[in-house]
Enzyme design. Structure first.
Site, PDB file in Angstrom:
ATOM      1  N   CYS A 133       0.933  -1.135   0.041  1.00 48.87           N
ATOM      2  CA  CYS A 133       0.193  -0.216   0.067  1.00 48.87           C
ATOM      3  C   CYS A 133       0.815   1.174  -0.015  1.00 48.87           C
ATOM      4  O   CYS A 133       1.402   1.723   1.003  1.00 48.87           O
ATOM      5  CB  CYS A 133      -0.813   0.072   1.155  1.00 48.87           C
ATOM      6  N   CYS A 136      -0.448   4.295   2.133  1.00 49.16           N
ATOM      7  CA  CYS A 136      -0.380   3.995   3.697  1.00 49.16           C
ATOM      8  C   CYS A 136       1.034   4.232   3.911  1.00 49.16           C
ATOM      9  O   CYS A 136       1.403   4.643   5.039  1.00 49.16           O
ATOM     10  CB  CYS A 136      -0.566   2.282   3.893  1.00 49.16           C
ATOM     11  N   ASP A 137       2.097   3.663   3.188  1.00 47.02           N
ATOM     12  CA  ASP A 137       3.506   3.787   3.667  1.00 47.02           C
ATOM     13  C   ASP A 137       4.509   4.523   3.051  1.00 47.02           C
ATOM     14  O   ASP A 137       5.626   4.641   3.433  1.00 47.02           O
ATOM     15  CB  ASP A 137       4.048   2.249   3.720  1.00 47.02           C
TER      16      ASP A 137
END
Length: 306
Positions: A133, A136-137
């Site tokens: 992701c 997300c990261d």
């Protein structure tokens, strides 16, 4: 007993909820205890969903879906379905919270999950340099060297997005051509921060406790080489989430839920399916939403006939 229970909370699930709620079917939508909203919760800018000419963020779009469904009376439950029995006239749905629900119809909109490479250390290094992701990261890789594995639209989108943070992004693909749409390919190929590594696959993940690089294998001649990396983002496709029903409904050869023609009708009466769990080809928010509409109408017609 419920008229309809919807399992899943992506565009398909919430569109089904909007339509069944407006039809007076008082739907219960069981989202998830941790993944409510589906894959769009992990997507940044959505530019191609009709009605939003300036685009919007994935989580914002899903919040709009949910608000619209709740406006018409959908009950949204943040819990996980752990078991179903769909073969009888009364459909049984059990949740992790220990509650059992009964319904006349069920709409399966469980989506698809990220596919892993299947390498040693993959789970161990998840969250420690290995991710599925970018949204997300990506923030954690400012001015770092990272790589994306894959050749489809998702891989192109991830690679382009990650150039906002990383100083260098390798795009690793096992063939010499991409399967992504032309517009997505062009964006990646014209991005000066992206370097494509053709005809290569990740053979090994390197690092103890934290990713330090990968070993690449040439898919043409078998030669190997190491590539130093701070992060690896895997975008090699998705697998349909069918474990709840794989022994009850008919599946396709690719393990997606089989439906009749353009309908949402599964092999079980009163059970309908929509979204990415039936679609190995298009996998777009708009096609999932349309599929959810089909499932809602099919469920409504089923109840009218029974």
């Amino acid at each position: 007993m419920r008229d309809v229970i919807i399992i899943g909370s992506g565009p398909a699930g919430f569109t089904a909820a909007i339509y069944t709620a407006r039809a007076g079917m008082n739907p219960l939508l069981i989202a998830s205890s941790v993944e409510s909203g589906g894959e769009l919760m992990k997507t940044t800018e959505v530019e191609n969903f009709p009605g939003f000419p300036d685009g919007l963020q994935g989580p914002e779009l899903m919040a709009n879906f949910q608000a619209q469904a709740e406006r018409f009376g959908t009950e949204v439950l943040l819990d996980d379905v752990i078991e179903v029995d769909l073969k009888g006239d009364v459909k049984i749905v059990k949740t992790g919270g220990g509650v059992t629900y009964e319904a006349k119809t069920v709409i399966l909109a469980t989506g698809a999950a990220y596919r892993e490479l299947g390498l040693p250390k993959e789970k161990e290094l998840s969250g420690h340099g290995v991710s599925w992701c970018a949204t997300c990261d990506g923030f954690f890789f400012r001015e770092r060297t990272i790589a994306v594995v894959g050749g489809g639209d998702s891989a192109m989108e991830e690679a382009n997005f990650l150039t906002r943070f990383a100083s260098k992004v390798y795009l690793i693909h096992r063939r010499d051509t991409f399967k992504a749409s032309k517009i997505m390919q062009d964006r990646a190929l014209n991005n000066p921060k992206i370097e494509v590594v053709w005809n290569s696959e990740v053979a090994e993940l390197l690092g103890e406790g934290k990713l330090t690089g990968v070993t690449l294998r040439d898919t043409v001649n078998g030669a190997t080489k190491n590539l130093d990396l701070d992060g690896l983002f895997i975008a090699v496709g998705n697998d349909p989430r069918v474990w709840l029903v794989e022994n009850q409904v008919e599946l396709t050869a690719e393990k997606f839920i089989a439906v009749e023609g353009r309908s949402s009708k599964t092999s079980l009466p009163g059970v309908f399916a929509a979204g990415d769990v039936i679609d190995p080809t298009y996998r777009q928010a708009i096609t999932a939403a349309a599929s959810g509409c089909v499932a809602a109408l099919d469920a409504e017609h089923y109840l009218a006939d029974h």
